[in-house]
Design a protein around this motif. Structure first.
Motif, PDB file in Angstrom:
ATOM      1  N   ILE A 157       5.918  -4.290 -12.834  1.00  0.00           N
ATOM      2  CA  ILE A 157       5.355  -5.600 -13.159  1.00  0.00           C
ATOM      3  C   ILE A 157       4.191  -5.825 -12.213  1.00  0.00           C
ATOM      4  CG2 ILE A 157       5.761  -8.097 -13.146  1.00  0.00           C
ATOM      5  CD1 ILE A 157       8.662  -7.427 -13.991  1.00  0.00           C
ATOM      6  N   CYS A 158       3.022  -6.151 -12.766  1.00  0.00           N
ATOM      7  CA  CYS A 158       1.866  -6.392 -11.904  1.00  0.00           C
ATOM      8  C   CYS A 158       0.947  -7.435 -12.518  1.00  0.00           C
ATOM      9  CB  CYS A 158       1.104  -5.093 -11.633  1.00  0.00           C
ATOM     10  SG  CYS A 158       0.238  -4.386 -13.017  1.00  0.00           S
ATOM     11  N   GLY A 159       0.253  -8.151 -11.624  1.00  0.00           N
ATOM     12  CA  GLY A 159      -0.800  -9.053 -12.050  1.00  0.00           C
ATOM     13  C   GLY A 159      -0.398 -10.492 -12.289  1.00  0.00           C
ATOM     14  N   PHE A 160       0.842 -10.855 -12.035  1.00  0.00           N
ATOM     15  CA  PHE A 160       1.296 -12.216 -12.308  1.00  0.00           C
ATOM     16  C   PHE A 160       1.504 -13.045 -11.043  1.00  0.00           C
ATOM     17  CE2 PHE A 160       2.438  -9.796 -16.053  1.00  0.00           C
ATOM     18  CZ  PHE A 160       1.918 -10.598 -17.058  1.00  0.00           C
ATOM     19  N   GLY A 161       0.978 -12.568  -9.931  1.00  0.00           N
ATOM     20  CA  GLY A 161       1.108 -13.307  -8.682  1.00  0.00           C
ATOM     21  C   GLY A 161       2.566 -13.456  -8.283  1.00  0.00           C
ATOM     22  N   ALA A 162       2.850 -14.550  -7.607  1.00  0.00           N
ATOM     23  CA  ALA A 162       4.205 -14.799  -7.113  1.00  0.00           C
ATOM     24  C   ALA A 162       5.222 -14.880  -8.254  1.00  0.00           C
ATOM     25  CB  ALA A 162       4.233 -16.076  -6.284  1.00  0.00           C
TER      26      ALA A 162
ATOM     27  N   ALA B 103       0.810  -1.220   0.000  1.00  0.00           N
ATOM     28  CA  ALA B 103       0.000   0.000   0.000  1.00  0.00           C
ATOM     29  C   ALA B 103       0.843   1.270   0.000  1.00  0.00           C
ATOM     30  CB  ALA B 103      -0.947   0.002   1.195  1.00  0.00           C
ATOM     31  N   TYR B 104       2.105   1.184   0.439  1.00  0.00           N
ATOM     32  CA  TYR B 104       2.966   2.371   0.397  1.00  0.00           C
ATOM     33  C   TYR B 104       3.176   2.871  -1.032  1.00  0.00           C
ATOM     34  CZ  TYR B 104       4.292   1.841   5.326  1.00  0.00           C
ATOM     35  OH  TYR B 104       4.296   1.748   6.693  1.00  0.00           O
ATOM     36  N   THR B 105       2.983   2.000  -2.013  1.00  0.00           N
ATOM     37  CA  THR B 105       3.077   2.411  -3.417  1.00  0.00           C
ATOM     38  C   THR B 105       2.196   3.623  -3.688  1.00  0.00           C
ATOM     39  OG1 THR B 105       3.451   0.126  -4.104  1.00  0.00           O
ATOM     40  CG2 THR B 105       2.631   1.647  -5.789  1.00  0.00           C
ATOM     41  N   HIS B 106       1.008   3.598  -3.091  1.00  0.00           N
ATOM     42  CA  HIS B 106      -0.021   4.592  -3.391  1.00  0.00           C
ATOM     43  C   HIS B 106      -0.032   5.767  -2.422  1.00  0.00           C
ATOM     44  CE1 HIS B 106      -1.227   1.055  -5.586  1.00  0.00           C
ATOM     45  NE2 HIS B 106      -1.395   0.416  -4.453  1.00  0.00           N
TER      46      HIS B 106
ATOM     47  N   LEU C 249       1.664  -8.092  -6.853  1.00  0.00           N
ATOM     48  CA  LEU C 249       1.126  -9.424  -7.102  1.00  0.00           C
ATOM     49  C   LEU C 249      -0.150  -9.370  -7.934  1.00  0.00           C
ATOM     50  CD1 LEU C 249       1.673 -10.773  -3.512  1.00  0.00           C
ATOM     51  CD2 LEU C 249       2.808 -11.651  -5.556  1.00  0.00           C
ATOM     52  N   SER C 250      -1.017  -8.435  -7.595  1.00  0.00           N
ATOM     53  CA  SER C 250      -2.297  -8.309  -8.302  1.00  0.00           C
ATOM     54  C   SER C 250      -2.175  -7.259  -9.407  1.00  0.00           C
ATOM     55  CB  SER C 250      -3.404  -7.903  -7.323  1.00  0.00           C
ATOM     56  OG  SER C 250      -3.181  -6.595  -6.835  1.00  0.00           O
ATOM     57  N   ASN C 251      -3.149  -7.254 -10.286  1.00  0.00           N
ATOM     58  CA  ASN C 251      -3.207  -6.215 -11.311  1.00  0.00           C
ATOM     59  C   ASN C 251      -3.879  -4.996 -10.682  1.00  0.00           C
ATOM     60  OD1 ASN C 251      -3.611  -4.508 -13.425  1.00  0.00           O
ATOM     61  ND2 ASN C 251      -4.627  -6.003 -14.745  1.00  0.00           N
ATOM     62  N   VAL C 252      -3.077  -4.081 -10.208  1.00  0.00           N
ATOM     63  CA  VAL C 252      -3.609  -2.917  -9.493  1.00  0.00           C
ATOM     64  C   VAL C 252      -4.510  -2.060 -10.380  1.00  0.00           C
ATOM     65  CG1 VAL C 252      -1.772  -2.817  -7.768  1.00  0.00           C
ATOM     66  CG2 VAL C 252      -1.479  -1.606  -9.944  1.00  0.00           C
ATOM     67  N   HIS C 253      -4.341  -2.142 -11.683  1.00  0.00           N
ATOM     68  CA  HIS C 253      -5.144  -1.330 -12.602  1.00  0.00           C
ATOM     69  C   HIS C 253      -6.557  -1.873 -12.779  1.00  0.00           C
ATOM     70  CE1 HIS C 253      -1.493   0.805 -13.351  1.00  0.00           C
ATOM     71  NE2 HIS C 253      -0.898  -0.327 -13.629  1.00  0.00           N
TER      72      HIS C 253
ATOM     73  N   ARG D 291      -8.234  -2.924 -10.120  1.00  0.00           N
ATOM     74  CA  ARG D 291      -8.775  -2.858  -8.766  1.00  0.00           C
ATOM     75  C   ARG D 291      -9.287  -1.456  -8.450  1.00  0.00           C
ATOM     76  NH1 ARG D 291      -4.900  -5.512  -4.656  1.00  0.00           N
ATOM     77  NH2 ARG D 291      -6.790  -5.363  -3.418  1.00  0.00           N
ATOM     78  N   GLU D 292      -9.427  -1.130  -7.183  1.00  0.00           N
ATOM     79  CA  GLU D 292      -9.967   0.149  -6.753  1.00  0.00           C
ATOM     80  C   GLU D 292      -9.160   1.302  -7.357  1.00  0.00           C
ATOM     81  OE1 GLU D 292     -10.096  -2.717  -3.168  1.00  0.00           O
ATOM     82  OE2 GLU D 292      -8.641  -2.183  -4.703  1.00  0.00           O
ATOM     83  N   ALA D 293      -9.849   2.411  -7.595  1.00  0.00           N
ATOM     84  CA  ALA D 293      -9.234   3.564  -8.260  1.00  0.00           C
ATOM     85  C   ALA D 293      -8.005   4.081  -7.517  1.00  0.00           C
ATOM     86  CB  ALA D 293     -10.263   4.681  -8.434  1.00  0.00           C
ATOM     87  N   PHE D 294      -8.014   4.058  -6.188  1.00  0.00           N
ATOM     88  CA  PHE D 294      -6.862   4.589  -5.456  1.00  0.00           C
ATOM     89  C   PHE D 294      -5.597   3.779  -5.734  1.00  0.00           C
ATOM     90  CE2 PHE D 294      -8.251   1.449  -2.311  1.00  0.00           C
ATOM     91  CZ  PHE D 294      -7.047   0.952  -1.825  1.00  0.00           C
TER      92      PHE D 294
END
Length: 146
Positions: free
Chosen positions: A124-129, A77-80, A101-105, A107-110
Motif C-alpha cells: 500500500i503506498c501513496g495514501f499518507g497516514a 529506505a530499508y525497503t530499497h 506514506l508516499s507514492n514511491v512509484h 518518485r526517484e527511480a531508486f
C-alpha cells in the motif's frame, strides 16, 4: 484475538517535521494512536514499534513468529536496500504488508525497487497516514481468508 505488529523504520520518528510536502504533517505518535484506535475498533491487538536500526527491526520481525498474526511494515529506505529485512520477513513466515506514506512509484527511480515486495502479501503506498488504516484492514481481511 488477532494480533498485528506495526513496524516503522528509519526516519519515521521525524514524521511531521521531515519533508511534510512528501510525508505529511501527521506525527508518528499520532499514527501509532490511529493504529491502536483502529485495531481496538476491530477487536485486534496492536503492537507498534519504530527503530532507525536495521537489526532492531529484524529482531522484531523474528520475534513476531508465533506471537503476531500479521505485520504492517513501513521499512522506510530499508525497503530499497535491505536484503536482510527481506530475508527476515521470509524466514519469520508472518504475513507482511509493505507500506509507504508516499507514492514511491512517482518518485526517484531508486525508490521503484523494493526488496520487500518479493515477500510481502501486498503493498500500500501513496495514501499518507491513512495508508496504515488501509493496511490494517487489508491484513485483517487477508487473515480472515487464510
Amino acid at each position: 484475538m488477532t494480533s498485528l505488529l506495526v513496524l516503522n523504520g528509519p526516519n519515521l520518528n521525524m514524521l511531521g517535521i521531515r519533508q511534510p510536502e512528501v510525508y505529511g504533517r501527521v506525527t508518528l505518535p499520532e499514527i501509532e494512536a490511529m493504529c491502536q484506535d483502529h485495531c481496538r475498533a476491530l477487536n485486534v491487538d496492536c503492537v507498534v514499534f519504530q527503530s532507525n536500526y536495521e537489526g532492531a527491526l529484524i529482531d522484531q520481525i523474528h520475534a513476531a513468529r508465533g506471537i503476531h498474526d500479521g505485520i504492517v511494515l513501513n521499512a522506510g529506505a530499508y525497503t530499497h536496500t535491505s536484503v536482510a529485512i527481506m530475508d527476515a520477513v521470509a524466514s519469520a513466515e508472518v504475513p507482511t504488508i509493505e507500506l509507504h506514506l508516499s507514492n514511491v512509484h512517482a518518485r526517484e527511480a531508486f525508490r521503484h525497487v523494493s526488496f520487500l515486495s518479493k515477500v510481502a502479501v501486498g503493498t500500500i503506498c501513496g495514501f499518507g497516514a491513512h495508508g496504515y488504516v488501509l493496511a490494517i484492514d487489508a491484513m485483517v481481511a487477508h487473515l480472515a481468508n487464510d
